[in-house]
Design a protein around this motif. Structure first.
Motif, PDB file in Angstrom:
ATOM      1  N   LYS A 291     -33.091 -20.833 -37.769  1.00 37.95           N
ATOM      2  CA  LYS A 291     -32.932 -22.254 -38.079  1.00 37.95           C
ATOM      3  C   LYS A 291     -31.515 -22.707 -37.777  1.00 37.95           C
ATOM      4  O   LYS A 291     -30.600 -21.876 -37.731  1.00 37.95           O
ATOM      5  CB  LYS A 291     -33.282 -22.532 -39.534  1.00 37.95           C
ATOM      6  N   GLY A 292     -31.349 -24.001 -37.555  1.00 35.69           N
ATOM      7  CA  GLY A 292     -30.000 -24.464 -37.320  1.00 35.69           C
ATOM      8  C   GLY A 292     -29.918 -25.825 -36.684  1.00 35.69           C
ATOM      9  O   GLY A 292     -30.898 -26.562 -36.595  1.00 35.69           O
ATOM     10  N   ILE A 293     -28.699 -26.117 -36.230  1.00 33.75           N
ATOM     11  CA  ILE A 293     -28.404 -27.410 -35.613  1.00 33.75           C
ATOM     12  C   ILE A 293     -28.455 -27.181 -34.111  1.00 33.75           C
ATOM     13  O   ILE A 293     -27.648 -26.416 -33.569  1.00 33.75           O
ATOM     14  CB  ILE A 293     -27.003 -27.888 -36.057  1.00 33.75           C
ATOM     15  N   VAL A 294     -29.417 -27.801 -33.438  1.00 28.52           N
ATOM     16  CA  VAL A 294     -29.644 -27.461 -32.028  1.00 28.52           C
ATOM     17  C   VAL A 294     -29.400 -28.641 -31.090  1.00 28.52           C
ATOM     18  O   VAL A 294     -29.612 -28.508 -29.893  1.00 28.52           O
ATOM     19  CB  VAL A 294     -31.084 -26.898 -31.814  1.00 28.52           C
ATOM     20  N   ASN A 295     -28.972 -29.772 -31.642  1.00 27.19           N
ATOM     21  CA  ASN A 295     -28.709 -30.924 -30.770  1.00 27.19           C
ATOM     22  C   ASN A 295     -27.289 -31.422 -30.985  1.00 27.19           C
ATOM     23  O   ASN A 295     -26.937 -31.892 -32.075  1.00 27.19           O
ATOM     24  CB  ASN A 295     -29.735 -32.036 -31.051  1.00 27.19           C
ATOM     25  N   GLY A 296     -26.473 -31.302 -29.926  1.00 26.76           N
ATOM     26  CA  GLY A 296     -25.053 -31.634 -30.034  1.00 26.76           C
ATOM     27  C   GLY A 296     -24.794 -33.110 -30.258  1.00 26.76           C
ATOM     28  O   GLY A 296     -23.915 -33.480 -31.042  1.00 26.76           O
ATOM     29  N   SER A 297     -25.555 -33.990 -29.602  1.00 22.51           N
ATOM     30  CA  SER A 297     -25.201 -35.409 -29.739  1.00 22.51           C
ATOM     31  C   SER A 297     -25.561 -35.965 -31.109  1.00 22.51           C
ATOM     32  O   SER A 297     -24.782 -36.744 -31.672  1.00 22.51           O
ATOM     33  CB  SER A 297     -25.758 -36.276 -28.619  1.00 22.51           C
ATOM     34  N   THR A 298     -26.709 -35.565 -31.681  1.00 19.73           N
ATOM     35  CA  THR A 298     -27.016 -36.081 -33.034  1.00 19.73           C
ATOM     36  C   THR A 298     -26.019 -35.511 -34.047  1.00 19.73           C
ATOM     37  O   THR A 298     -25.632 -36.198 -34.996  1.00 19.73           O
ATOM     38  CB  THR A 298     -28.454 -35.732 -33.474  1.00 19.73           C
ATOM     39  N   ASN A 299     -25.596 -34.262 -33.829  1.00 20.59           N
ATOM     40  CA  ASN A 299     -24.616 -33.704 -34.768  1.00 20.59           C
ATOM     41  C   ASN A 299     -23.279 -34.436 -34.641  1.00 20.59           C
ATOM     42  O   ASN A 299     -22.600 -34.686 -35.632  1.00 20.59           O
ATOM     43  CB  ASN A 299     -24.427 -32.202 -34.528  1.00 20.59           C
ATOM     44  N   TYR A 300     -22.947 -34.826 -33.402  1.00 20.19           N
ATOM     45  CA  TYR A 300     -21.721 -35.595 -33.174  1.00 20.19           C
ATOM     46  C   TYR A 300     -21.831 -36.956 -33.898  1.00 20.19           C
ATOM     47  O   TYR A 300     -20.916 -37.375 -34.604  1.00 20.19           O
ATOM     48  CB  TYR A 300     -21.515 -35.804 -31.665  1.00 20.19           C
TER      49      TYR A 300
ATOM     50  N   PHE B 153     -22.157 -35.863 -23.998  1.00 23.30           N
ATOM     51  CA  PHE B 153     -22.960 -35.006 -24.871  1.00 23.30           C
ATOM     52  C   PHE B 153     -24.413 -35.465 -24.917  1.00 23.30           C
ATOM     53  O   PHE B 153     -25.311 -34.669 -25.177  1.00 23.30           O
ATOM     54  CB  PHE B 153     -22.437 -35.010 -26.313  1.00 23.30           C
ATOM     55  N   ALA B 154     -24.621 -36.782 -24.716  1.00 16.94           N
ATOM     56  CA  ALA B 154     -25.974 -37.321 -24.903  1.00 16.94           C
ATOM     57  C   ALA B 154     -26.785 -37.163 -23.625  1.00 16.94           C
ATOM     58  O   ALA B 154     -26.246 -37.099 -22.527  1.00 16.94           O
ATOM     59  CB  ALA B 154     -25.879 -38.804 -25.276  1.00 16.94           C
ATOM     60  N   GLU B 155     -28.106 -37.089 -23.792  1.00 21.08           N
ATOM     61  CA  GLU B 155     -29.010 -37.082 -22.637  1.00 21.08           C
ATOM     62  C   GLU B 155     -28.906 -38.447 -21.949  1.00 21.08           C
ATOM     63  O   GLU B 155     -28.558 -39.452 -22.593  1.00 21.08           O
ATOM     64  CB  GLU B 155     -30.455 -36.868 -23.104  1.00 21.08           C
ATOM     65  N   SER B 156     -29.277 -38.507 -20.642  1.00 21.32           N
ATOM     66  CA  SER B 156     -29.219 -39.786 -19.922  1.00 21.32           C
ATOM     67  C   SER B 156     -30.062 -40.819 -20.678  1.00 21.32           C
ATOM     68  O   SER B 156     -29.716 -41.993 -20.740  1.00 21.32           O
ATOM     69  CB  SER B 156     -29.773 -39.633 -18.514  1.00 21.32           C
ATOM     70  N   ASN B 157     -31.192 -40.375 -21.247  1.00 20.57           N
ATOM     71  CA  ASN B 157     -31.993 -41.248 -22.096  1.00 20.57           C
ATOM     72  C   ASN B 157     -31.726 -40.837 -23.546  1.00 20.57           C
ATOM     73  O   ASN B 157     -32.269 -39.846 -24.034  1.00 20.57           O
ATOM     74  CB  ASN B 157     -33.477 -41.063 -21.737  1.00 20.57           C
ATOM     75  N   PRO B 158     -30.869 -41.601 -24.282  1.00 22.37           N
ATOM     76  CA  PRO B 158     -30.431 -41.131 -25.609  1.00 22.37           C
ATOM     77  C   PRO B 158     -31.566 -41.021 -26.628  1.00 22.37           C
ATOM     78  O   PRO B 158     -31.426 -40.321 -27.632  1.00 22.37           O
ATOM     79  CB  PRO B 158     -29.404 -42.178 -26.047  1.00 22.37           C
ATOM     80  N   ALA B 159     -32.715 -41.691 -26.358  1.00 25.68           N
ATOM     81  CA  ALA B 159     -33.850 -41.581 -27.284  1.00 25.68           C
ATOM     82  C   ALA B 159     -34.285 -40.126 -27.425  1.00 25.68           C
ATOM     83  O   ALA B 159     -34.748 -39.693 -28.480  1.00 25.68           O
ATOM     84  CB  ALA B 159     -35.017 -42.439 -26.797  1.00 25.68           C
ATOM     85  N   LEU B 160     -34.101 -39.349 -26.337  1.00 26.93           N
ATOM     86  CA  LEU B 160     -34.470 -37.923 -26.385  1.00 26.93           C
ATOM     87  C   LEU B 160     -33.702 -37.208 -27.490  1.00 26.93           C
ATOM     88  O   LEU B 160     -34.228 -36.318 -28.147  1.00 26.93           O
ATOM     89  CB  LEU B 160     -34.159 -37.251 -25.041  1.00 26.93           C
ATOM     90  N   ASP B 161     -32.449 -37.602 -27.692  1.00 27.60           N
ATOM     91  CA  ASP B 161     -31.627 -36.980 -28.734  1.00 27.60           C
ATOM     92  C   ASP B 161     -31.931 -37.574 -30.102  1.00 27.60           C
ATOM     93  O   ASP B 161     -32.329 -36.859 -31.015  1.00 27.60           O
ATOM     94  CB  ASP B 161     -30.132 -37.220 -28.439  1.00 27.60           C
ATOM     95  N   ILE B 162     -31.748 -38.898 -30.232  1.00 26.15           N
ATOM     96  CA  ILE B 162     -31.746 -39.490 -31.576  1.00 26.15           C
ATOM     97  C   ILE B 162     -33.134 -39.535 -32.213  1.00 26.15           C
ATOM     98  O   ILE B 162     -33.257 -39.588 -33.425  1.00 26.15           O
ATOM     99  CB  ILE B 162     -31.080 -40.896 -31.584  1.00 26.15           C
TER     100      ILE B 162
END
Ligand SMILES: NC(=O)c1ccc[n+]([C@@H]2O[C@H](COP(=O)([O-])OP(=O)(O)OC[C@H]3O[C@@H](n4cnc5c(N)ncnc54)[C@H](OP(=O)(O)O)[C@@H]3O)[C@@H](O)[C@H]2O)c1
Length: 427
Positions: A158-167, A191-200
């Motif tokens: 388990k853990g934090i696997v997405n850098g942009s949401t953690n940022y 840090f974010a994907e080109s389409n930020p919806a993928l991250d957030i």
């Protein structure tokens, strides 16, 4: 006698000629990193990009927009796929594997969507597909899950696997930035994907959990098969409450065995206590905790996004190809791989701007209840299947955050819970 005379000799390694797809944040990062490691004996022959007119920092003769120029070039023995279009990436990777070329990719969306087929293609064409950079960027987790945790029985990853949401969460909590400004900063820093919806919205983290499930437990599951959401619904009142209680909110991906034959898997925001290892993981950093029978607990932390940290993982895969390294997928191939379950209970905090939006009837047990204008919340236990099947907790104005150690094993909660709710007059 000089000991040097008996010094073992390194086995002859393959010379690698690379065809690179993509020259964005990671592709350009890889180009720089490769030029700082000449000992690797890997050189880029051609780079395929989308837009021929874009200004580049290296001469135009290195580039092409014709994928076949790389795929049909017999002298190119490795395709490195670093583009931001998962559908095009799938076609490129498939064609390369069919031609027997080894592939390195960082495209978690493409890998999670086509896992089984990509595994099959590797098997029938004998070509390797490596993707360490697709999961937590610089953290070497996939090869560790494949090799180190091959025999030790893992009980959880388990853990934090997405850098942009953690940022974004770090900037909201520590610097008081608005969600919008924090996202903009994450995008500006690459840090974010080109389409930020993928991250957030949690898709990126879910794709990574899908890859982790395959390598940790041998279970192939698409994100649509487990519970996940992102951080878009977290409200200022949630952040204020967390601060008051000395907690942080992190987007946590969990794959956890609930018994010998079943795993719980989910990506949800979670309250973490200050002393929890994950609380100290800030900005674009990622972290993973593995739990296993004999080694007990391991904590991995590293940069989970950005040009050089991701390029470092891609470079490590390229280096492994010199010695013909392949994932063996032993856990997937063995018999009796654990199934994904949705019959487990989670202890959750749900807040809503309107109390009517919280479907109280679905809770097996309600432990705390707060009712105040524009700030209503409930802490209780709910079956994961009910969250998976119903969308009331995804409405605007509602946020769901897991509590510490959220998986509740005791299924009797359902009956006890129902009774307690009846007694309290809630249902
Ligand atoms: N950024 C990170 O921190 C990070 C971390 C881990 C994994 N990744 C993954 O790495 C991959 C690349 O991400 P990125 O951040 O480097 O993306 P990016 O900066 O947006 O760059 C994308 C590159 O792909 C090229 N491209 C797009 N479609 C193409 C096609 N059909 N054929 C050839 N080239 C094409 C673009 O060409 P043009 O230059 O002509 O537009 C561009 O050079 C993605 O899968 C991402 O999920 C990124």
């Amino acid at each position: 006698m000089s000991l040097n005379n008996n010094k073992p000799v390194l086995p002859q390694s393959k010379k690698l000629t690379l065809g690179l797809f993509g020259f964005g944040v990671v592709g350009k990062g890889l180009y720089d990193v490769l030029h700082s490691t000449p000992a690797l004996q890997a050189s880029i022959k051609k780079i395929c990009i989308r837009n021929a007119d874009k200004k580049r920092v290296i001469p135009q003769e290195h580039f092409t927009t014709d994928a076949n120029e790389l795929l049909h070039d017999e002298s190119i023995n490795v395709i490195v796929e670093l583009i931001d279009d998962a559908d095009a990436a799938y076609n490129i990777v498939k064609a390369a594997l069919q031609k027997g070329k080894a592939v390195v990719s960082a495209n978690k969306k493409m890998i999670a969507a086509h896992f089984e087929e990509l595994l099959h293609l590797q098997h029938i064409h004998g070509a390797a597909l490596l993707y360490e950079g697709a999961c937590c960027a610089s953290i070497p987790i996939i090869r560790n899950l494949e090799e180190y945790y091959d025999n030790d029985l893992l009980s959880a990853v388990k853990g934090i696997v997405n850098g942009s949401t953690n940022y974004i969460l770090t900037k909201i909590f520590d610097d008081g930035l608005s969600f919008k400004d924090a996202l903009l900063q994450a995008q500006q820093l690459g840090f974010a994907e080109s389409n930020p919806a993928l991250d957030i919205e949690g898709h990126d983290a879910a794709n990574k959990l899908s890859i982790l499930l395959a390598h940790a437990f041998g279970r192939i599951a698409a994100p649509s098969e487990f519970l996940y959401t992102g951080i878009t619904s977290i409200k200022k009142t949630d952040a204020d409450l967390a601060k008051q209680k000395n907690l942080k909110i992190k987007l946590v991906a969990t794959a956890q065995k609930i018994n010998d034959s079943q795993i719980a898997a989910f990506v949800l925001p979670q309250f973490v206590e200050e002393q929890d290892e994950l609380a100290g993981v800030s900005n674009e950093f990622n972290a993973l905790i593995t739990e296993s029978s004999f080694a007990d607990k391991h904590f991995f932390k590293g940069k989970g996004a950005g040009a050089y940290p991701t390029a470092a993982a891609v470079l490590s895969d390229i280096a492994a190809l010199r010695y013909n390294y392949k994932y063996e997928y032993k856990k997937y191939l063995q018999e009796n791989t654990p199934e994904l379950s949705n019959d487990y209970y989670l202890k959750i905090f749900v807040s809503a701007d309107d109390i009517e939006k919280i479907d109280k009837d679905q809770f097996a047990w309600i432990e705390e209840w707060h009712n105040e204008k524009n700030n209503n919340w409930v802490v209780g236990i709910i079956q994961s299947a009910l969250l998976q099947q119903n969308n009331w907790w995804k409405q605007p104005g509602v946020s769901l955050i897991l509590t510490k150690n959220p998986v509740v094993q005791n299924v009797e909660y359902r009956e006890i819970g129902k009774k307690s709710l009846e007694l309290a007059g809630v249902i």
